[in-house]
Design a protein around this motif. Structure first.
Motif, PDB file in Angstrom:
ATOM      1  N   GLU A  77       0.821  -1.204   0.000  1.00 50.52           N
ATOM      2  CA  GLU A  77       0.000   0.000   0.000  1.00 50.52           C
ATOM      3  C   GLU A  77       0.857   1.256   0.000  1.00 50.52           C
ATOM      4  N   LYS A  78       1.986   1.210   0.698  1.00 55.00           N
ATOM      5  CA  LYS A  78       2.886   2.369   0.724  1.00 55.00           C
ATOM      6  C   LYS A  78       3.400   2.694  -0.676  1.00 55.00           C
ATOM      7  N   PHE A  79       3.905   1.673  -1.377  1.00 55.40           N
ATOM      8  CA  PHE A  79       4.465   1.901  -2.705  1.00 55.40           C
ATOM      9  C   PHE A  79       3.391   2.346  -3.697  1.00 55.40           C
ATOM     10  N   ARG A  80       2.195   1.793  -3.555  1.00 49.78           N
ATOM     11  CA  ARG A  80       1.107   2.200  -4.445  1.00 49.78           C
ATOM     12  C   ARG A  80       0.740   3.667  -4.229  1.00 49.78           C
ATOM     13  N   ARG A  81       0.727   4.108  -2.963  1.00 49.66           N
ATOM     14  CA  ARG A  81       0.393   5.506  -2.688  1.00 49.66           C
ATOM     15  C   ARG A  81       1.433   6.458  -3.282  1.00 49.66           C
ATOM     16  N   GLU A  82       2.664   5.976  -3.422  1.00 48.55           N
ATOM     17  CA  GLU A  82       3.711   6.800  -4.026  1.00 48.55           C
ATOM     18  C   GLU A  82       3.679   6.744  -5.548  1.00 48.55           C
ATOM     19  N   GLY A  83       2.826   5.911  -6.102  1.00 44.15           N
ATOM     20  CA  GLY A  83       2.723   5.806  -7.549  1.00 44.15           C
ATOM     21  C   GLY A  83       3.776   4.920  -8.184  1.00 44.15           C
ATOM     22  N   ASN A 170      27.927  -0.121  10.159  1.00 40.64           N
ATOM     23  CA  ASN A 170      27.167  -1.366   9.987  1.00 40.64           C
ATOM     24  C   ASN A 170      25.703  -1.079  10.313  1.00 40.64           C
ATOM     25  N   TRP A 171      24.796  -1.437   9.388  1.00 39.65           N
ATOM     26  CA  TRP A 171      23.391  -1.100   9.607  1.00 39.65           C
ATOM     27  C   TRP A 171      22.472  -2.217   9.135  1.00 39.65           C
ATOM     28  N   ILE A 172      21.239  -2.171   9.664  1.00 44.14           N
ATOM     29  CA  ILE A 172      20.203  -3.133   9.295  1.00 44.14           C
ATOM     30  C   ILE A 172      18.862  -2.406   9.291  1.00 44.14           C
ATOM     31  N   CYS A 173      17.982  -2.788   8.374  1.00 44.59           N
ATOM     32  CA  CYS A 173      16.676  -2.140   8.208  1.00 44.59           C
ATOM     33  C   CYS A 173      15.585  -3.052   8.778  1.00 44.59           C
ATOM     34  N   ILE A 174      14.791  -2.520   9.708  1.00 42.92           N
ATOM     35  CA  ILE A 174      13.744  -3.291  10.389  1.00 42.92           C
ATOM     36  C   ILE A 174      12.383  -2.635  10.157  1.00 42.92           C
ATOM     37  N   LEU A 175      11.398  -3.424   9.712  1.00 47.06           N
ATOM     38  CA  LEU A 175      10.020  -2.940   9.588  1.00 47.06           C
ATOM     39  C   LEU A 175       9.206  -3.458  10.760  1.00 47.06           C
ATOM     40  N   GLY A 176       8.663  -2.529  11.543  1.00 45.48           N
ATOM     41  CA  GLY A 176       7.800  -2.898  12.665  1.00 45.48           C
ATOM     42  C   GLY A 176       6.349  -2.656  12.287  1.00 45.48           C
ATOM     43  N   THR A 177       5.580  -3.732  12.093  1.00 42.53           N
ATOM     44  CA  THR A 177       4.190  -3.567  11.654  1.00 42.53           C
ATOM     45  C   THR A 177       3.315  -2.983  12.754  1.00 42.53           C
ATOM     46  N   ALA A 178       3.595  -3.303  14.016  1.00 44.35           N
ATOM     47  CA  ALA A 178       2.780  -2.784  15.112  1.00 44.35           C
ATOM     48  C   ALA A 178       2.937  -1.271  15.243  1.00 44.35           C
ATOM     49  N   ALA A 179       4.183  -0.790  15.087  1.00 40.54           N
ATOM     50  CA  ALA A 179       4.452   0.646  15.211  1.00 40.54           C
ATOM     51  C   ALA A 179       4.300   1.378  13.889  1.00 40.54           C
ATOM     52  N   ASN A 180       4.108   0.632  12.794  1.00 40.36           N
ATOM     53  CA  ASN A 180       3.978   1.223  11.455  1.00 40.36           C
ATOM     54  C   ASN A 180       5.172   2.118  11.133  1.00 40.36           C
ATOM     55  N   GLU A 181       6.384   1.588  11.369  1.00 39.11           N
ATOM     56  CA  GLU A 181       7.590   2.371  11.129  1.00 39.11           C
ATOM     57  C   GLU A 181       8.721   1.493  10.629  1.00 39.11           C
ATOM     58  N   ILE A 182       9.653   2.136   9.941  1.00 40.11           N
ATOM     59  CA  ILE A 182      10.879   1.481   9.506  1.00 40.11           C
ATOM     60  C   ILE A 182      12.013   2.044  10.348  1.00 40.11           C
ATOM     61  N   ALA A 183      12.742   1.177  11.014  1.00 42.25           N
ATOM     62  CA  ALA A 183      13.833   1.598  11.891  1.00 42.25           C
ATOM     63  C   ALA A 183      15.167   1.212  11.267  1.00 42.25           C
ATOM     64  N   ILE A 184      16.068   2.173  11.197  1.00 36.44           N
ATOM     65  CA  ILE A 184      17.425   1.917  10.723  1.00 36.44           C
ATOM     66  C   ILE A 184      18.327   1.852  11.945  1.00 36.44           C
ATOM     67  N   HIS A 185      18.812   0.655  12.272  1.00 35.73           N
ATOM     68  CA  HIS A 185      19.803   0.491  13.339  1.00 35.73           C
ATOM     69  C   HIS A 185      21.174   0.633  12.677  1.00 35.73           C
ATOM     70  N   HIS A 186      21.936   1.650  13.063  1.00 37.53           N
ATOM     71  CA  HIS A 186      23.179   1.942  12.352  1.00 37.53           C
ATOM     72  C   HIS A 186      24.343   2.111  13.324  1.00 37.53           C
ATOM     73  N   HIS A 187      25.542   2.101  12.765  1.00 36.49           N
ATOM     74  CA  HIS A 187      26.787   2.155  13.539  1.00 36.49           C
ATOM     75  C   HIS A 187      26.806   1.059  14.605  1.00 36.49           C
ATOM     76  N   ALA A 202      13.952   5.898  13.781  1.00 38.87           N
ATOM     77  CA  ALA A 202      12.684   5.284  13.390  1.00 38.87           C
ATOM     78  C   ALA A 202      11.879   6.282  12.565  1.00 38.87           C
ATOM     79  N   ILE A 203      11.418   5.838  11.405  1.00 36.98           N
ATOM     80  CA  ILE A 203      10.717   6.707  10.471  1.00 36.98           C
ATOM     81  C   ILE A 203       9.365   6.069  10.131  1.00 36.98           C
ATOM     82  N   PRO A 204       8.269   6.813  10.231  1.00 34.56           N
ATOM     83  CA  PRO A 204       6.972   6.258   9.800  1.00 34.56           C
ATOM     84  C   PRO A 204       7.058   5.734   8.368  1.00 34.56           C
ATOM     85  N   VAL A 205       6.393   4.625   8.107  1.00 31.04           N
ATOM     86  CA  VAL A 205       6.509   3.954   6.811  1.00 31.04           C
ATOM     87  C   VAL A 205       6.251   4.908   5.650  1.00 31.04           C
TER      88      VAL A 205
END
Length: 388
Positions: A77-83, A170-187, A202-205
């Motif tokens: 749904e996120k990607f569709r909203r962005e076209g 060093n980083w990893i990308c985590i999607l939290g469905t409960a919080a509706n956010e994408i978290a970048i854990h870095h360094h 943490a950034i809203p999806v």
């Protein structure tokens, strides 16, 4: 699965399929095996299709958890909203693989998005990634909360998903469905007790746009997020070392790795107590290399500091040396070299920079060095031993 074909052959998302009073309206079929599907649409689970129990479909055989189904739906749904042109669970016959989402950007770039919630072996992860890349697909691995570092001890399952860049470490990308956010854990780094230390944003999806994700996975940076900069950047950090009593205990280690190391020190007519102090700087283990740092540092200096064979050391030379050590079981790693070379390169780079700081090496450009001395030679007057 979240999609199926109807009787007319059209792809139908599960949330658009019809069901009334426990009865499915219409017939739905698996896009891969063409078998009949059951629509599961209620108040608890997200709407989805499932095979009958007797099905032996090889493509859609994985049972999917609720977070995985929700995460795929959320990203769709996120990607569709962005076209963005996005296809859910697209079967790629040339790869015999099915990414969770397939993006096609305006510039023609094809991106396979994998939302990974369940355990996966390093071999399977590497095979799937290389399969995409071989046919010109980029791949974005977005992990579920099962893989977030938190305060846990280091695990192979998390290490295999780590990326590395100059901007984020060093980083990893985590999607939290409960919080509706994408978290970048870095360094991400290791502490002395083998636990993760890191920074997090943490950034809203919907706020993390596709162009930012493309920059994240292609260049390892997130434009517009200045708070990703380390607050300690540019400051001198005090160096910590193993204590003398801990170094003394190394003499009694009986595991093969340490026995081999101690034998090498003995055959080289060196004294464990008078090895250079910088060999024992903490942390002694890194995210990419499992072998304690004092061991591989010793081997590196032993192999390259011979004045009779002194030569320019480049990134290529050091990585070839590391590859040989891995192949001969001299050094153990947490990740495959072909899968995450930068994660293995970082500790080597840091060590070479450390040698430059102490005057044992000179930097020639960014990725080449010349050794100016023999750091393992305890007869040098300016040499500080680990017991100094």
């Amino acid at each position: 699965m979240l999609i199926a074909r109807n009787a007319s052959g059209e792809l139908i998302p599960a949330y658009q399929a019809s069901k009334q009073k426990g009865k499915t309206i219409g017939e739905y079929y698996c896009p891969a095996c063409k078998g009949r599907l059951v629509l599961k649409k209620g108040d608890v689970m997200i709407a989805h299709f499932a095979h009958h129990q007797q099905s032996d479909c090889a493509v859609f055989s994985e049972g999917e958890t609720l977070p995985h189904l929700m995460g795929k739906q959320m990203l769709l749904e996120k990607f569709r909203r962005e076209g963005v042109a996005v296809t859910l669970e697209c079967w790629l016959p040339e790869l015999q693989q099915r990414p969770d989402l397939l993006l096609v950007l305006e510039n023609g770039k094809k991106i396979a998005v994998e939302y990974q919630c369940s355990p996966i072996s390093p071999a399977d992860l590497r095979a799937r990634t290389q399969g995409y890349q071989r046919f010109g697909y980029e791949v974005w691995w977005i992990c579920g909360t099962h893989y977030q570092p938190g305060g846990i001890k280091i695990t192979q399952s998390i290490c295999q998903f780590l990326n590395h860049s100059d901007a984020l470490g060093n980083w990893i990308c985590i999607l939290g469905t409960a919080a509706n956010e994408i978290a970048i854990h870095h360094h991400l780094k290791l502490s002395s007790d083998d636990r993760f230390h890191f920074m997090k944003i943490a950034i809203p999806v919907d706020d993390l746009k596709v162009v930012a994700l493309e920059s994240l996975y292609a260049k390892g940076c997130l434009p517009g997020y200045k708070d990703l900069l380390l607050p300690s950047a540019g400051k001198i950090v005090d160096r910590k070392h193993m204590q003398a009593k801990d170094i003394n205990l190394l003499r009694y280690r009986t595991d093969p790795e340490h026995r081999k190391f101690l034998l090498a020190v003995y055959l080289d007519r060196k004294d464990l107590y008078h090895l250079p102090a910088f060999l024992f700087e903490l942390p002694c283990r890194t995210l990419g290399i499992r072998t304690p740092a004092y061991i591989w540092r010793y081997y590196l200096l032993k192999d390259f500091s011979n004045p009779e064979t002194a030569k320019l050391l480049t990134k290529k030379h050091l990585l070839e040396w590391l590859s040989t050590c891995i192949r001969t079981n001299r050094i153990r790693t947490r990740v495959a070299m072909e899968a995450n070379m930068e994660l293995l390169w970082e500790p080597l780079l840091q060590f070479m920079m450390r040698l430059v700081e102490d005057g044992h090496a000179a930097a020639i450009g960014r990725e080449a060095w010349v050794l100016l001395s023999e750091p393992l030679n305890r007869n040098e007057t300016d040499q500080h031993s680990c017991l100094s």
